[in-house]
Every structure is written in structure tokens, then in C-alpha cells.
Scaffold this motif. Structure first.
Motif, mmCIF file in Angstrom:
data_model
loop_
_atom_site.group_PDB
_atom_site.id
_atom_site.type_symbol
_atom_site.label_atom_id
_atom_site.label_comp_id
_atom_site.label_asym_id
_atom_site.label_seq_id
_atom_site.Cartn_x
_atom_site.Cartn_y
_atom_site.Cartn_z
ATOM 1 N N VAL A 158 0.673 -1.059 -0.253
ATOM 2 C CA VAL A 158 -0.016 -0.238 0.344
ATOM 3 C C VAL A 158 1.134 1.535 0.414
ATOM 4 O O VAL A 158 0.506 2.424 -0.841
ATOM 5 C CB VAL A 158 -1.108 -0.412 1.203
ATOM 6 N N ASP A 159 1.926 1.190 0.828
ATOM 7 C CA ASP A 159 2.419 2.676 0.603
ATOM 8 C C ASP A 159 3.520 3.038 -0.242
ATOM 9 O O ASP A 159 3.921 3.944 -0.631
ATOM 10 C CB ASP A 159 3.535 2.548 2.194
ATOM 11 N N ALA A 160 3.952 1.580 -1.207
ATOM 12 C CA ALA A 160 4.889 1.989 -2.211
ATOM 13 C C ALA A 160 3.820 2.771 -3.137
ATOM 14 O O ALA A 160 4.640 3.033 -4.162
ATOM 15 C CB ALA A 160 5.700 0.180 -2.739
ATOM 16 N N VAL A 161 2.703 3.001 -3.474
ATOM 17 C CA VAL A 161 2.214 3.455 -4.002
ATOM 18 C C VAL A 161 1.497 4.790 -3.906
ATOM 19 O O VAL A 161 1.126 6.206 -4.589
ATOM 20 C CB VAL A 161 1.308 2.670 -4.270
ATOM 21 N N PRO A 188 7.532 3.620 -4.828
ATOM 22 C CA PRO A 188 9.102 3.349 -5.967
ATOM 23 C C PRO A 188 7.597 2.570 -6.612
ATOM 24 O O PRO A 188 8.029 2.377 -8.048
ATOM 25 C CB PRO A 188 9.171 2.045 -5.066
ATOM 26 N N PHE A 189 6.348 2.423 -6.280
ATOM 27 C CA PHE A 189 5.406 2.350 -7.355
ATOM 28 C C PHE A 189 4.232 3.336 -7.420
ATOM 29 O O PHE A 189 3.656 2.644 -8.286
ATOM 30 C CB PHE A 189 4.766 0.808 -6.815
ATOM 31 N N HIS A 190 4.993 4.020 -7.372
ATOM 32 C CA HIS A 190 4.199 5.664 -7.566
ATOM 33 C C HIS A 190 3.120 5.261 -8.738
ATOM 34 O O HIS A 190 1.984 5.209 -8.742
ATOM 35 C CB HIS A 190 4.059 6.627 -7.325
ATOM 36 N N THR A 191 3.736 5.218 -10.271
ATOM 37 C CA THR A 191 2.855 5.297 -11.357
ATOM 38 C C THR A 191 2.438 3.788 -11.846
ATOM 39 O O THR A 191 1.968 4.268 -12.250
ATOM 40 C CB THR A 191 3.814 5.343 -12.007
ATOM 41 N N LEU A 192 2.747 2.682 -10.619
ATOM 42 C CA LEU A 192 2.709 1.254 -11.494
ATOM 43 C C LEU A 192 1.366 0.911 -11.864
ATOM 44 O O LEU A 192 0.747 0.217 -12.273
ATOM 45 C CB LEU A 192 3.253 0.194 -10.300
ATOM 46 N N PRO A 193 0.428 1.610 -10.634
ATOM 47 C CA PRO A 193 -1.364 0.788 -11.085
ATOM 48 C C PRO A 193 -1.606 1.324 -12.811
ATOM 49 O O PRO A 193 -2.956 0.706 -12.857
ATOM 50 C CB PRO A 193 -1.112 1.622 -9.568
ATOM 51 N N THR A 194 -1.189 2.225 -13.000
ATOM 52 C CA THR A 194 -1.637 3.063 -13.929
ATOM 53 C C THR A 194 -0.541 2.810 -15.302
ATOM 54 O O THR A 194 -1.280 2.871 -16.665
ATOM 55 C CB THR A 194 -2.118 4.120 -14.019
ATOM 56 N N ASP A 234 -1.263 -2.470 -19.328
ATOM 57 C CA ASP A 234 -3.197 -3.107 -19.886
ATOM 58 C C ASP A 234 -3.673 -3.059 -18.654
ATOM 59 O O ASP A 234 -4.858 -2.613 -18.403
ATOM 60 C CB ASP A 234 -2.412 -3.881 -20.653
ATOM 61 N N ARG A 235 -3.262 -3.596 -18.131
ATOM 62 C CA ARG A 235 -4.507 -4.916 -16.745
ATOM 63 C C ARG A 235 -3.925 -4.089 -15.178
ATOM 64 O O ARG A 235 -3.094 -4.502 -15.377
ATOM 65 C CB ARG A 235 -4.441 -6.472 -16.625
ATOM 66 N N PRO A 236 -4.546 -3.133 -14.823
ATOM 67 C CA PRO A 236 -4.813 -2.244 -13.534
ATOM 68 C C PRO A 236 -3.859 -2.838 -12.669
ATOM 69 O O PRO A 236 -4.835 -3.762 -12.149
ATOM 70 C CB PRO A 236 -5.440 -1.151 -13.604
ATOM 71 N N LEU A 237 -3.483 -2.704 -12.298
ATOM 72 C CA LEU A 237 -3.063 -3.496 -10.089
ATOM 73 C C LEU A 237 -3.424 -2.432 -9.391
ATOM 74 O O LEU A 237 -4.040 -1.732 -9.556
ATOM 75 C CB LEU A 237 -1.745 -2.647 -9.714
ATOM 76 N N LEU A 238 -3.837 -2.933 -8.515
ATOM 77 C CA LEU A 238 -4.718 -2.792 -6.574
ATOM 78 C C LEU A 238 -3.850 -2.686 -5.655
ATOM 79 O O LEU A 238 -3.459 -3.471 -5.217
ATOM 80 C CB LEU A 238 -6.209 -3.214 -6.851
ATOM 81 N N PHE A 239 -3.495 -1.926 -5.410
ATOM 82 C CA PHE A 239 -2.581 -2.058 -4.405
ATOM 83 C C PHE A 239 -3.372 -1.812 -2.701
ATOM 84 O O PHE A 239 -3.194 -0.178 -1.501
ATOM 85 C CB PHE A 239 -1.699 -0.459 -4.431
ATOM 86 N N ILE A 240 -4.663 -2.324 -2.426
ATOM 87 C CA ILE A 240 -5.977 -1.581 -1.266
ATOM 88 C C ILE A 240 -5.174 -3.492 -0.803
ATOM 89 O O ILE A 240 -5.578 -5.067 -1.685
ATOM 90 C CB ILE A 240 -6.917 -2.474 -1.601
ATOM 91 N N ALA A 241 -5.277 -3.995 0.508
ATOM 92 C CA ALA A 241 -5.103 -4.739 0.895
ATOM 93 C C ALA A 241 -6.459 -6.493 1.122
ATOM 94 O O ALA A 241 -7.430 -5.611 0.759
ATOM 95 C CB ALA A 241 -5.200 -5.359 2.702
#
Length: 145
Positions: A79-82, A87-93, A96-103
């Protein structure tokens, strides 16, 4: 002579046991959830959405499982990485297949190797994570680990 160990993949039976265990944990807490189980290739092995679960929980459970699988880490630990500056701030978008950084998403391992992932959506993030961890003990018990 080969020293390569054969890895037993996540099976449909494993996936059904994970769904049952997660459903039981969620029902005991009075929470309606969606549950997704993916194999190591990211293919759907099992999915269940409680009739009372919010509709978006189906999508969140799947994305949580996908994220845990791709990064081989529980989504609760990411969660804190985005956050801005993480380090993963832009990774969720970025994909092509979005990631979701929620527990609520956890990777599944057998003999120390990644075999799939489990995602739970519908409760508070901490609840979803706890249901996933509880369900994973079924897989650990089946493999003697």
C-alpha cells in the motif's frame, strides 16, 4: 540424473477449498465478499461473489489477486509503495491490466514457489487480508507446510 523437483500446480480442488475457507471466514465475521483464485499464469481458477457483496468487489478481488501474483507479495504490504514518492507510484496505471494496491490479495506458494494468488474484496481492507490469510492455511495444511 536430474535434481529438478516437480512442482505441483494449484488445482481446481485447491481453489475450491480456498474459496470455501475464505467464505466461511467472511461469513463468520458477517461480511459479504467476492473471492478470486488465480493460477501461476494469472488464469482464473475460481470465483465467488456473495449475493449481498457490493458489485465492485468482484473486480477488486480479481485485481488484488492479480497484483499479489505479479509482485509476489501481499497487497497489504504494498500500500505505501504507491504513495507519492513511493517506488511504485505510477505502477497502478502503467500496465494494460491495472494493479490494485489495497489489502486483500496474497500470493500462494507451494514448496517455496509461486503457484497462484488469492484476492478478497467486499470488506474493509484489513478484513479482506485476514480472510485471505485464514483461507491460505487450507492450502498450507494440504501440502504439509
Amino acid at each position: 540424473m536430474s535434481t529438478t523437483a516437480t512442482l505441483t500446480p494449484l488445482t481446481t480442488r485447491d481453489a475450491e477449498a480456498l474459496v470455501d475457507a475464505a467464505r466461511t471466514a467472511a461469513e463468520a465475521a458477517g461480511v459479504a465478499v467476492s473471492i478470486t483464485v488465480l493460477d501461476a499464469g494469472g488464469h482464473l481458477l475460481a470465483f465467488r461473489r456473495d449475493d449481498r457483496a457490493v458489485l465492485i468487489s468482484g473486480e477488486t478481488s480479481t485485481r488484488k489477486a492479480w497484483t499479489a501474483l505479479q509482485l509476489d507479495a501481499p497487497t497489504a504490504a504494498l500500500v505505501d509503495a504507491v504513495l507519492p514518492g513511493g517506488p511504485f507510484h505510477t505502477l497502478p496505471t502503467a500496465l494494460d491490466r491495472p494493479l490494485l494496491f489495497i489489502a486483500g490479495g496474497i500470493p500462494l506458494h507451494r514448496d517455496g514457489r509461486l503457484v497462484g494468488a488469492l484476492g478478497i474484496g467486499g470488506g474493509a481492507p484489513e478484513q479482506d487480508h485476514a480472510f485471505a490469510v485464514t483461507a491460505a492455511t487450507v492450502l498450507e495444511a494440504a501440502t504439509g507446510r
